[in-house]
Design a protein around this motif. Structure first.
Motif, mmCIF file in Angstrom:
data_model
loop_
_atom_site.group_PDB
_atom_site.id
_atom_site.type_symbol
_atom_site.label_atom_id
_atom_site.label_comp_id
_atom_site.label_asym_id
_atom_site.label_seq_id
_atom_site.Cartn_x
_atom_site.Cartn_y
_atom_site.Cartn_z
ATOM 1 N N UNK B 246 0.846 -1.187 0.000
ATOM 2 C CA UNK B 246 0.000 0.000 0.000
ATOM 3 C C UNK B 246 0.878 1.231 0.000
ATOM 4 N N UNK B 247 0.524 2.148 -0.882
ATOM 5 C CA UNK B 247 1.331 3.350 -1.064
ATOM 6 C C UNK B 247 0.591 4.563 -0.528
ATOM 7 N N UNK B 248 1.284 5.373 0.265
ATOM 8 C CA UNK B 248 0.743 6.679 0.637
ATOM 9 C C UNK B 248 1.825 7.697 0.321
ATOM 10 N N UNK B 249 1.462 8.816 -0.273
ATOM 11 C CA UNK B 249 2.454 9.800 -0.695
ATOM 12 C C UNK B 249 2.341 11.052 0.150
ATOM 13 N N UNK B 250 3.511 11.581 0.535
ATOM 14 C CA UNK B 250 3.485 12.790 1.349
ATOM 15 C C UNK B 250 4.827 13.476 1.407
ATOM 16 N N UNK B 251 4.970 14.361 2.403
ATOM 17 C CA UNK B 251 6.182 15.153 2.542
ATOM 18 C C UNK B 251 6.716 14.960 3.956
ATOM 19 N N UNK B 252 8.030 14.839 4.093
ATOM 20 C CA UNK B 252 8.600 14.642 5.425
ATOM 21 C C UNK B 252 8.467 15.941 6.223
ATOM 22 N N UNK B 253 7.833 15.836 7.383
ATOM 23 C CA UNK B 253 7.637 17.031 8.215
ATOM 24 C C UNK B 253 8.753 17.170 9.240
ATOM 25 N N UNK B 254 9.114 16.035 9.896
ATOM 26 C CA UNK B 254 10.210 16.077 10.861
ATOM 27 C C UNK B 254 10.783 14.685 11.014
ATOM 28 N N UNK B 255 12.029 14.618 11.432
ATOM 29 C CA UNK B 255 12.662 13.326 11.682
ATOM 30 C C UNK B 255 13.228 13.342 13.076
ATOM 31 N N UNK B 256 12.810 12.349 13.893
ATOM 32 C CA UNK B 256 13.367 12.226 15.239
ATOM 33 C C UNK B 256 13.977 10.849 15.346
ATOM 34 N N UNK B 257 15.302 10.791 15.288
ATOM 35 C CA UNK B 257 15.947 9.488 15.332
ATOM 36 C C UNK B 257 15.528 8.668 14.130
ATOM 37 N N UNK B 258 14.861 7.512 14.398
ATOM 38 C CA UNK B 258 14.460 6.649 13.288
ATOM 39 C C UNK B 258 13.029 6.915 12.852
ATOM 40 N N UNK B 259 12.368 7.751 13.600
ATOM 41 C CA UNK B 259 10.951 7.975 13.303
ATOM 42 C C UNK B 259 10.782 9.285 12.536
ATOM 43 N N UNK B 260 10.075 9.179 11.441
ATOM 44 C CA UNK B 260 9.782 10.375 10.651
ATOM 45 C C UNK B 260 8.306 10.664 10.752
#
Lengths: 420, 363
Positions: B246-260
């Motif tokens: 399943x594909x969802x498309x978006x924009x990276x808002x923030x990255x904390x360690x390994x979690x985006x």
């Protein structure tokens, strides 16, 4: 018993019957579709061949022209060394008189002339004199004929008439096999008159030679055609087919220009200094000329079946062989070549059968030493008008081809022939 | 004893490139090490360069640039028949004019092996694929599966160290194909040979291989073990190509360690595992396996509304197409187990997934 075993269709009739009924319409349609072709083939192929085979044994002319003579002559002992008696001459005079009226005697003369030279002029000359002969006022017909021409006293003339008085004859076939029927039975003709056997043998070995040359030259071309990329192989294919679009006569005449003593090839070799001017190669009007020109003309018939078979050999076979450690030659010999043999078979049959009956090219470039049996047949059909002998030669050729075909089937197997 | 190094680098592709027309590269800078005894599969859509790589290794294509080494020595200039590599072809390439026995004995004959030794090896190879009685038959008298076994036996009969297989099961029906997959796998294990296997069937690649190299556009997109490939795809092509996705498309808002944290195109925010998503602000594709999505369940940050669009009954599970975050092709696999809730078309429900199961990949 059988009734209980037959499967019935839903309306109670037997299933076999209703199947046949339902298929009948299709069969009739199919037959109607091929009917024009069937008719055409019957009319232009089967009928002429049948007629030709019949002509090779047909011999109506003597018994039709000389019915009375034939009847009484049958009692004459041909070995007696004496001319037949009065009764025969009388019958002959009556027959000949009727024949002269309808001008049939010249035909009779030329027919008998095939068997014994001189009879033609004898019959013509006598025919003119018989016209004036009063049948009722002739005391002795034998004397009258002796007066017309002394040859009538020669028993061999009467032997010939007696021999060919039956409605059918093996005379044409004997002649075609260089044999003749004399009073001592069937004998070989004199050495210098033996032509047909030699011609048959020459036709066979030259056709074999041409077939072999075609394999030799055609195999690499077909291989290239089958393995080159599409674009280059299409160009090559056009080059192979080009001869088909050029008149046969033009191509053969071109060979004449190339091969003759003062022709392009000889001139070029002399210019190069390979051969001396006085020592030009004999390339035409002999076996060499025929083989060269015929190989060129029949080459597409070898290339096309070979190509269509090679096209079906996937390139992975060669790759598989190589991956198992076989070098190029080994892979070709053990894997590719055996699979291309059906193509060689098909091409060889095609070329050989076409070659064995070829006529125009040997006629033009063959001279006297390079002609085929077909040229002799054509000569008898159109020049000497001895259709019976021509037909007998043709029939023998047909039988030889069929026999070779049978042998081929026995040793190579006709299933191994593929046209693609 | 061979050193550990050559065992590990039994086959090496070193910066290999291949071009047919001098304008386009079919294989772009291929680097691949295959260790001894490994079962490596080259997987990819048609035209991705995988077969070309195999053909270069077999010697039927030459590398335009770069080195291919076999057991430490470069083989670029060695003709195919001297490489000693066994090969199984797509359409078996069994020689139709030879019997099965003659087919198998061919590679031994070209090696000038004696007759008795040959017969013994042929018999052994045929027994190995359970085709002992078929020695006298012609390939055309065999079924597809039997031909496949013979092709396999023929590639193995001369004891090659390396066997290449070019979509060998492509022509078989599904059941036979699955059966042959196991047989090939067992032969590989029993004989200890190195196998390089080409296929475009991803399930085949996953069941058989030690490692799979996913090809696309002349490059290896990912080279890893089957479970890594399925569970931890490194880019969106691999995620899409292997298994259902399943594909969802978006924009990276923030990255904390390994979690985006990703802001989807419909405005919703989703937490996911940052794998290959680039910096903050870059576009990303989220990948979630259908079986990792659960219906209802405890609410978390990744719980969202879903509308059932279509239900497909598949026996052991029900494939459910839903609209999730504006994506109408979102697939959820609902197990057909006792007591499980049954959905109806048009029903509104909620779906949820763990953030570790949602991988942020390249756009």
């Amino acid at each position: 018993m059988s009734n209980t075993n037959t499967v019935l269709a839903s309306d109670g009739t037997s299933l076999k019957k209703s199947l046949a009924k339902s298929l009948r319409r299709q069969k009739i349609r199919a037959l109607l579709l091929i009917a024009p072709l069937l008719f055409f083939v019957l009319l232009t192929f089967i009928a002429p061949i049948g007629d030709m085979l019949f002509r090779s044994v047909e011999n109506n002319i003597v018994s039709d022209t000389l019915p009375r003579t034939v009847k009484v002559l049958s009692k004459w002992d041909s070995m007696s060394g004496q001319a037949p008696d009065e009764e025969v001459f009388e019958a002959f005079a009556r027959d000949l008189k009727i024949a002269v009226k309808s001008k049939l005697h010249t035909k009779l003369g030329s027919r008998l002339n095939y068997e014994k030279t001189g009879i033609s002029s004898l019959v013509r000359q006598t025919g003119r004199k018989v016209k004036k002969l009063d049948l009722d006022a002739t005391p002795s017909f034998k004397d009258a004929f002796e007066k017309m021409n002394k040859k009538w006293m020669d028993p061999s003339v009467w032997q010939t008439i007696q021999q060919f008085s039956s409605k059918y004859t093996d005379g044409y076939f004997l002649a075609a096999a260089d044999l003749t029927r004399t009073s001592e039975g069937i004998q070989k003709v004199d050495e210098d008159k033996k032509i047909y056997f030699k011609l048959f043998v020459r036709t066979l070995y030259m056709s074999l030679g041409i077939t072999f040359m075609c394999i030799l030259l055609g195999y690499p071309i077909a291989f290239l055609l089958a393995t080159l990329p599409m674009r280059s192989s299409n160009v090559l294919m056009i080059l192979v087919l080009l001869p088909f679009w050029t008149s046969l006569l033009v191509r053969t005449s071109a060979w004449k220009v190339l091969l003759q003593n003062q022709g392009v090839i000889n001139d070029f070799l002399v210019w190069l200094g390979v051969i001396a001017d006085g020592n030009r190669l004999e390339l035409i009007n002999n076996v060499t000329g025929t083989v060269i020109a015929m190989t060129h003309i029949l080459l597409p018939f070898m290339i096309l079946p070979l190509f269509s078979v090679m096209k079906t050999i996937p390139p992975t076979y060669m790759r598989a062989a190589k991956s198992m450690g076989a070098n190029d030659f080994m892979a070709f010999r053990r894997v590719y070549f055996p699979q291309s043999i059906p193509g060689i078979g098909a091409g060889s049959i095609l070329v050989f059968i076409l070659a064995i009956g070829y006529y125009i090219t040997p006629e033009i470039v063959g001279g006297t030493k390079g002609v085929f049996i077909s040229n002799r047949i054509a000569y008898h059909i159109s020049s000497s008008l001895n259709w019976g002998l021509g037909a007998a030669l043709g029939a023998i050729l047909l039988v030889v081809v069929l026999a070779l075909y049978w042998l081929y089937d026995k040793f190579v197997g006709i299933d191994n022939v593929k046209l693609g | 004893m061979t050193t550990n190094n050559t065992d590990k680098d039994f086959v090496v592709f070193d910066h290999v490139q291949k071009s047919y027309d001098g304008e386009n590269l079919v294989v772009k800078d291929l680097n691949l090490n295959i260790s001894k005894g490994e079962f490596l599969t080259l997987l990819g859509p048609s035209g991705s360069g995988k077969t070309t790589c195999l053909m270069m290794l077999a010697g039927f294509e030459t590398a335009t640039n770069g080195d291919i080494r076999l057991d430490g020595s470069p083989i670029n200039n060695i003709p195919p028949h001297k490489r000693g590599i066994g090969m199984v072809f797509q359409n078996y390439a069994l020689f139709p004019h030879m019997t099965v026995g003659e087919n198998l004995s061919f590679p031994l004959e070209v090696r000038k092996m004696g007759k008795s030794e040959r017969e013994e090896k042929v018999k052994h190879a045929l027994d190995m694929v359970q085709m002992g009685e078929f020695s006298g038959r012609r390939p055309s008298q065999l079924s597809g599966g039997q031909q496949q076994r013979i092709a396999l036996a023929r590639a193995l009969v001369f004891n090659p160290q390396l066997v290449l297989m070019d979509e060998p099961l492509g022509a078989l029906d599904k059941q036979l194909r699955e059966h042959m997959q196991y047989e090939i796998k067992h032969l590989h294990e029993n004989l200890g040979i190195t196998v390089v296997y080409v296929t475009h069937d991803q399930s085949e690649a996953l069941t058989m291989s030690d490692r799979v190299a996913v090809f696309e556009d002349g490059r290896i997109q990912q080279l890893s073990s089957p479970d890594d490939l399925y569970e931890r795809p490194e880019n969106s092509f691999v995620a899409q190509f292997i298994g259902e996705n399943n594909k969802l498309v978006g924009q990276v808002a923030s990255i904390k360690g390994k979690v985006a944290s990703v802001k989807l195109d419909n405005g919703a925010k989703v937490d996911c595992l940052a794998v290959n998503c680039g910096k903050v602000g870059s576009r990303t594709t989220l990948s979630i396996r259908p079986e990792r999505v659960s219906l209802g369940g405890t609410k978390s940050k990744n719980t969202t509304d879903a509308v059932v669009k279509e239900l497909i009954y598949l026996g052991d599970h029900i494939r459910c197409r839903m609209e999730v975050h504006g994506n109408e092709e979102f697939i959820v696999k609902v197990p057909n187990s006792a007591g499980h809730k049954h959905l109806v078309k048009g029903e509104k429900t909620s779906v949820t997934w763990a953030k570790e199961d949602c991988r942020a990949l390249d756009a």
